[in-house]
Write a protein that holds these residues in place. Sequence first.
Motif, PDB file in Angstrom:
ATOM      1  N   UNK A   1      68.912   1.183  51.142  1.00 44.24           N
ATOM      2  CA  UNK A   1      67.309   1.355  50.889  1.00 44.24           C
ATOM      3  C   UNK A   1      66.891   0.945  49.608  1.00 44.24           C
ATOM      4  N   UNK A   2      68.037   0.916  48.676  1.00 40.81           N
ATOM      5  CA  UNK A   2      67.319   0.612  47.417  1.00 40.81           C
ATOM      6  C   UNK A   2      68.050  -0.593  46.934  1.00 40.81           C
ATOM      7  N   UNK A   3      67.561  -1.372  45.964  1.00 38.83           N
ATOM      8  CA  UNK A   3      67.936  -2.567  45.325  1.00 38.83           C
ATOM      9  C   UNK A   3      68.863  -1.938  44.327  1.00 38.83           C
ATOM     10  N   UNK A   4      70.378  -2.577  44.596  1.00 36.20           N
ATOM     11  CA  UNK A   4      71.452  -2.095  43.444  1.00 36.20           C
ATOM     12  C   UNK A   4      71.089  -3.012  42.253  1.00 36.20           C
ATOM     13  N   UNK A   5      71.213  -2.147  40.961  1.00 34.59           N
ATOM     14  CA  UNK A   5      70.869  -2.868  39.938  1.00 34.59           C
ATOM     15  C   UNK A   5      72.240  -2.584  38.975  1.00 34.59           C
ATOM     16  N   UNK A   6      72.661  -3.302  37.826  1.00 37.12           N
ATOM     17  CA  UNK A   6      73.331  -2.949  37.030  1.00 37.12           C
ATOM     18  C   UNK A   6      72.775  -2.168  36.016  1.00 37.12           C
ATOM     19  N   UNK A   7      73.260  -0.922  35.593  1.00 41.34           N
ATOM     20  CA  UNK A   7      72.700   0.065  34.673  1.00 41.34           C
ATOM     21  C   UNK A   7      73.261  -0.155  33.494  1.00 41.34           C
ATOM     22  N   UNK A   8      72.613   0.235  32.339  1.00 46.13           N
ATOM     23  CA  UNK A   8      73.094   0.559  31.070  1.00 46.13           C
ATOM     24  C   UNK A   8      73.845   1.916  30.935  1.00 46.13           C
ATOM     25  N   UNK A   9      75.402   1.523  31.220  1.00 46.89           N
ATOM     26  CA  UNK A   9      76.317   2.816  31.297  1.00 46.89           C
ATOM     27  C   UNK A   9      76.318   3.474  30.170  1.00 46.89           C
ATOM     28  N   UNK A  10      76.202   2.643  28.954  1.00 51.34           N
ATOM     29  CA  UNK A  10      76.328   3.506  27.604  1.00 51.34           C
ATOM     30  C   UNK A  10      75.068   4.399  27.551  1.00 51.34           C
ATOM     31  N   UNK A  11      73.853   3.870  28.034  1.00 49.68           N
ATOM     32  CA  UNK A  11      72.633   5.174  28.050  1.00 49.68           C
ATOM     33  C   UNK A  11      72.952   6.272  28.783  1.00 49.68           C
TER      34      UNK A  11
ATOM     35  N   UNK B   1      67.059   3.718  39.523  1.00 48.56           N
ATOM     36  CA  UNK B   1      68.256   2.783  39.527  1.00 48.56           C
ATOM     37  C   UNK B   1      69.235   3.482  40.213  1.00 48.56           C
ATOM     38  N   UNK B   2      70.039   2.392  40.738  1.00 53.37           N
ATOM     39  CA  UNK B   2      71.250   2.928  41.437  1.00 53.37           C
ATOM     40  C   UNK B   2      72.711   2.216  40.809  1.00 53.37           C
ATOM     41  N   UNK B   3      73.576   3.400  40.642  1.00 48.86           N
ATOM     42  CA  UNK B   3      75.004   3.005  40.473  1.00 48.86           C
ATOM     43  C   UNK B   3      75.666   3.154  41.676  1.00 48.86           C
ATOM     44  N   UNK B   4      76.545   2.153  41.686  1.00 44.58           N
ATOM     45  CA  UNK B   4      77.029   2.027  43.132  1.00 44.58           C
ATOM     46  C   UNK B   4      78.779   1.557  42.846  1.00 44.58           C
ATOM     47  N   UNK B   5      79.493   1.829  43.890  1.00 41.84           N
ATOM     48  CA  UNK B   5      81.053   1.319  43.901  1.00 41.84           C
ATOM     49  C   UNK B   5      80.785  -0.038  44.796  1.00 41.84           C
ATOM     50  N   UNK B   6      81.281  -1.093  44.031  1.00 40.96           N
ATOM     51  CA  UNK B   6      81.013  -2.114  44.360  1.00 40.96           C
ATOM     52  C   UNK B   6      82.306  -3.008  45.183  1.00 40.96           C
ATOM     53  N   UNK B   7      83.445  -2.030  44.878  1.00 44.87           N
ATOM     54  CA  UNK B   7      84.661  -2.451  45.350  1.00 44.87           C
ATOM     55  C   UNK B   7      84.907  -2.329  46.799  1.00 44.87           C
TER      56      UNK B   7
END
Length: 705
Positions: free
Chosen positions: A4-14, A460-466
């Motif tokens: 239901x939410x757009x997946x975005x690549x986040x700044x993991x370091x932040x 923002x969404x973190x996701x398992x893309x595998x």
Amino acid sequence: MRYHLTLRRLNIKRLLCGTALALALGGSVLPVAAKPTNAGDWSALQPDRDQVIASLNVVELLKRHHYSKPPLDDARSQKIYEGYLKLLDPSRSYFTAADIAEFDKWRTQFDDFLKAGNLEPGFAIYKRHLVRLTERLDYTLGLLDKGVESIDFTLDEDLLVDREEAPWAKDRAELDELWRKRVKDEVLRLKIAGKEPKAIQELLTKRYKNQLARLKQTRTEDVFQAYINAFSQTYDPHTNYLSPDNAENFDINMSLSLEGIGAVLQSDNENVKVVRLVPAGPAEKSKQIAPADKIVGVAQGNDEMVDVIGWRLDEVVKLIRGPKGSKVRLEIIPASNAPNDQTSKVVTITREAVKLEEQAAKKSVLKLAHDGRDYKLGIIEIPAFYLDFKAYRAGDPEYKSTTRDVKKLLGELQKEKVDGIVIDLRNNGGGSLQEATELTGLFIEQGPTVLVRNSDGRVDVLADENPGAYYSGPMAVLVNRLSASASEIFAGAMQDYHRALILGGQTFGKGTVQSIQPLNHGELKLTLAKFYRVSGQSTQHQGVLPDIAYPSVVDTQQIGESALPEAMPWDSINPAIRTDSDPFKPFLVELQKRHEKRTATHPDFVFTRDRLSLSQTLMNETTVSLNETKRRAQQAAIEAKQLALENARREAKGEELLSKLKDDDEEDALLTAADKPTPEEDAYLAESGHILLDYLVLQPQVAKH
């Protein structure tokens, strides 16, 4: 399953930075090396231009970037005022009613003062506090000069110890009476703990003289920091100001894991309390320190023990820190003591950095007889969510991480043909957000793992893309009150995807993200985002609630996010996924019944429930007797109850009974025996296995692995 939410690549370091900061539970900061005032010359404490500018910067940063963006208005002003008074005088033992009446004219004006950069009222209240504290210390030392042997413990007097809501003293005479009783109580506590009058006299005199000497070293920065933190922490307990020198030491102060003891500490009125232990850290490995223990003394190596009651948290932290390989001795009053029991023990710890390999995930096999059959369950204990950043960034193919290690252990356990897996996250305070996401990916087909809502409302969404799960067999996750941050993210995802039964205790509830914002003078640690589970539920405040709850080994009213003042509330947002029906739900009632039947008479479960009940009953007592005969009788009655609880457990397990509590030799024997319990000897782990097997028996068509 639908996103239901757009997946975005986040700044993991932040976000990693935010997760690391999330582990600072009520942390203070280290003292600055500013020039002290002249002894008692409080008029020299005046805000400087840099501090005024810094205060205006803090006002603006909170207005623009704090997650909640609450208004700075009259209502906020009252919170600042009340929080400042509580910070300076938590037991209402210094200020008089006349002082408060004088300060009350500012009650609704602190918002206006801060917006205008006017720090004078905050400094005025602090300086009055210094005057009153000096008066109290002088009065107390005067009482001690008369000798503790002259105190009459046959009188039938009581002392109100819970003074958070007590009325302010009418005048100095009323404060004198309160402090006469406080000194009498301290002497009586130490007397019952076995100290001789001469030793008590020396200890208390030295304690109060040291407090007076440190008081005279108060610096302008101490005042500014206290006032601005009283302001910033009305927004939430993890937003606070760091002075210039304090900011340099911030990471060490967070966990004391670098050249320290590996413990997170917080202030608790005049004491320093252990909040949690860093997995595989020196304190945790000692097996002699536990959450909610109080540190009352610190010594370097074989040096004389320094009494630290009444010290600021930052001062105690400075004493505990030291070079790697050096020894520090801590005098501890265990949390398991009765409230008035001052009996302490001394623990020697060698300072060292926590080694990554010691925090690594470990496996074992739990063998259980269940419903007439023998089963094998794989246990994977995960002390922390770790990632060897240095090796990872260098491209080392053998870099260590939680996910890589767990994947390897899962493979080995599957070769052993285990019937299911229990992931043990007890006492796991978190760590790498990236690892929480990647570990989740081992157990789900694909999809979101955690949501991060920022102060502007963006999610923002973190996701398992595998695609594909590495392990799809039966699983349970064991948590407790000290499972926090990344642990809550993983456990929440396993619950939301209906991938595992969540067992144990309500988790810590730390669901906010902080960032460091530089100022012209120091830094501001600012809460700017909030974690949400893929179901849309926040992990903040409430934490993760288990499907089946076990009795808690710590009091959740003392430890946890909800125990912190001004903790941000639980809430929810739109979910990121819609899952199929919950396969566990139809069986939870029956699983609960079987669990209750098994543990109703289980020695360890009975002991934990009864001990917590006794502790909570004792904590609710607001007064103590100052009559020695009554006090000793009360203490003996409490110890008899504690001994009866311990012996009831021992008798049920066929172990030797104790004749008394706190026998050093017996304690050492218990510690040695408890060093490496087998999975079968761990009552909570074994019960988790039985619950998972109950589910397998009730649901035989569960997917084979």
